[in-house]
Enzyme design. Structure first.
Site, PDB file in Angstrom:
ATOM      1  CE  LYS A 144      -1.921  -1.280   3.798  1.00 36.35           C
ATOM      2  NZ  LYS A 144      -1.229  -2.245   4.348  1.00 36.35           N
ATOM      3  NE  ARG A 160       7.787  -2.921   5.805  1.00 32.87           N
ATOM      4  CZ  ARG A 160       6.544  -2.124   5.687  1.00 32.87           C
ATOM      5  NH1 ARG A 160       5.846  -1.966   4.652  1.00 32.87           N
ATOM      6  NH2 ARG A 160       5.521  -2.432   7.073  1.00 32.87           N
ATOM      7  NE  ARG A 198      -3.501  -0.814  10.281  1.00 34.63           N
ATOM      8  CZ  ARG A 198      -3.152  -0.546   9.620  1.00 34.63           C
ATOM      9  NH1 ARG A 198      -2.965   1.176   9.308  1.00 34.63           N
ATOM     10  NH2 ARG A 198      -1.365  -1.080   9.007  1.00 34.63           N
ATOM     11  NE  ARG A 250       6.453   0.016  10.092  1.00 41.46           N
ATOM     12  CZ  ARG A 250       5.535  -0.188   9.282  1.00 41.46           C
ATOM     13  NH1 ARG A 250       5.371   0.363   8.077  1.00 41.46           N
ATOM     14  NH2 ARG A 250       4.085  -0.912   9.280  1.00 41.46           N
ATOM     15  NE  ARG A 256       3.188  -4.713  10.905  1.00 38.77           N
ATOM     16  CZ  ARG A 256       3.837  -5.195  11.001  1.00 38.77           C
ATOM     17  NH1 ARG A 256       4.960  -5.794  11.334  1.00 38.77           N
ATOM     18  NH2 ARG A 256       3.806  -4.165   9.253  1.00 38.77           N
TER      19      ARG A 256
HETATM   20  P1  AMP Z   1       1.031   0.878   8.575  1.00 38.01           P
HETATM   21  O1  AMP Z   1       2.511   1.134   8.611  1.00 38.01           O
HETATM   22  O2  AMP Z   1      -0.239   1.252   8.034  1.00 38.01           O
HETATM   23  O3  AMP Z   1       1.724  -0.311   8.462  1.00 38.01           O
HETATM   24  O4  AMP Z   1       0.757   1.188  10.501  1.00 38.01           O
HETATM   25  C1  AMP Z   1       1.434   0.540  11.226  1.00 38.01           C
HETATM   26  C2  AMP Z   1       1.534   0.709  12.820  1.00 38.01           C
HETATM   27  O5  AMP Z   1       0.459   1.802  13.035  1.00 38.01           O
HETATM   28  C3  AMP Z   1       0.149  -0.612  12.798  1.00 38.01           C
HETATM   29  O6  AMP Z   1       0.299  -1.825  13.180  1.00 38.01           O
HETATM   30  C4  AMP Z   1      -0.828  -0.280  13.850  1.00 38.01           C
HETATM   31  O7  AMP Z   1      -0.405  -0.522  14.836  1.00 38.01           O
HETATM   32  C5  AMP Z   1      -0.955   1.474  13.778  1.00 38.01           C
HETATM   33  N1  AMP Z   1      -2.177   2.316  12.228  1.00 38.01           N
HETATM   34  C6  AMP Z   1      -1.493   2.739  11.560  1.00 38.01           C
HETATM   35  N2  AMP Z   1      -3.036   3.077  11.080  1.00 38.01           N
HETATM   36  C7  AMP Z   1      -3.539   2.826  11.861  1.00 38.01           C
HETATM   37  C8  AMP Z   1      -5.198   2.413  12.087  1.00 38.01           C
HETATM   38  N3  AMP Z   1      -5.709   2.987  10.747  1.00 38.01           N
HETATM   39  N4  AMP Z   1      -5.933   2.008  13.171  1.00 38.01           N
HETATM   40  C9  AMP Z   1      -5.383   1.617  13.920  1.00 38.01           C
HETATM   41  N5  AMP Z   1      -3.893   1.399  14.122  1.00 38.01           N
HETATM   42  C10 AMP Z   1      -2.834   1.469  13.144  1.00 38.01           C
END
Ligand code: AMP
Length: 192
Positions: free
Chosen positions: A14, A128, A89, A134, A146
């Site tokens: 994404k 990654r 989400r 990260r 996740r």
């Molecule tokens: P991402 O970079 O989108 O994979 O997000 C990394 C982490 O941020 C996730 O594993 C969640 O802990 C938090 N996070 C990001 N977006 C959301 C969301 N829309 N709702 C809840 N937690 C989020």
């Protein structure tokens, strides 16, 4: 206006694709994950609050991410459109997004779902983890959690957008540029 939800599991691609799509189609890219990581590295209260959830691969509370998105939309009043990456989400987030957009006479145009199988997701995230700093890509337990949380809480959103006639699956496997072409062609069609 063209408002796209770029949907998919962790590791579906994404973030990579959203950056390129935003540039090509002149959309504002909003990634809740990126915003949260920025808060975290700046050591803000919000970042500190979020860290405990992020490091376990759990979701940050709905009201926190909904508030972040609301303020980003308000900071971009002249946007030609938005590409939402990693948001919504949960069903509560999707409902809140629809509500805040409709209050501004805006709406989601399309939800584009990048489809990638579980095994490939784990491989991509492990890789990654080796090249990026990260924290949540460093442990197989956190990666698996996740993906589990995605299946439990996020996947049901396919039904939510399908019921609105907005669900569009796209094959997320292949070379990055090949996937980009698939997505970009679809976005081009949406523009009409
Ligand atoms: P991402 O970079 O989108 O994979 O997000 C990394 C982490 O941020 C996730 O594993 C969640 O802990 C938090 N996070 C990001 N977006 C959301 C969301 N829309 N709702 C809840 N937690 C989020």
């Amino acid at each position: 206006m063209l408002n796209i939800v770029l949907f998919g599991a962790p590791g579906a691609g994404k973030g990579t694709q959203a950056v390129m799509l935003a540039e090509k189609h002149e959309l504002v890219h909003l990634s809740t994950g990126d915003i949260l990581r920025k808060e975290l590295s700046s050591g803000t209260d919000l970042g500190k609050q979020a860290q405990q959830f992020m490091e376990k691969g759990e979701f940050v509370p709905d009201e926190v991410v909904i508030g972040m998105i609301r303020s980003q939309i308000e900071q971009n009043p002249n946007a030609k459109g938005f590409i939402f990456d990693g948001f919504p989400r949960t069903t509560a987030q999707a409902e809140a997004l629809d509500k805040m957009l409709s209050e501004k006479t805006m709406a989601i145009t399309s939800m584009i779902a990048l489809e990638v199988e579980n095994e490939e997701l784990v491989n991509r995230l492990m890789k990654r983890g080796e090249v990026s700093g990260r924290a949540d890509d460093q442990s197989l337990d956190v990666i698996s959690n996740r993906i589990d949380v995605y299946h439990q809480k996020t996947k049901p959103l396919i039904g939510y957008y399908d019921a609105q006639g907005k669900y569009n699956p796209i094959n997320g496997v292949g070379e990055i540029m090949e996937i980009f072409e698939r997505l970009s062609q679809f976005v081009g069609q949406l523009k009409g």
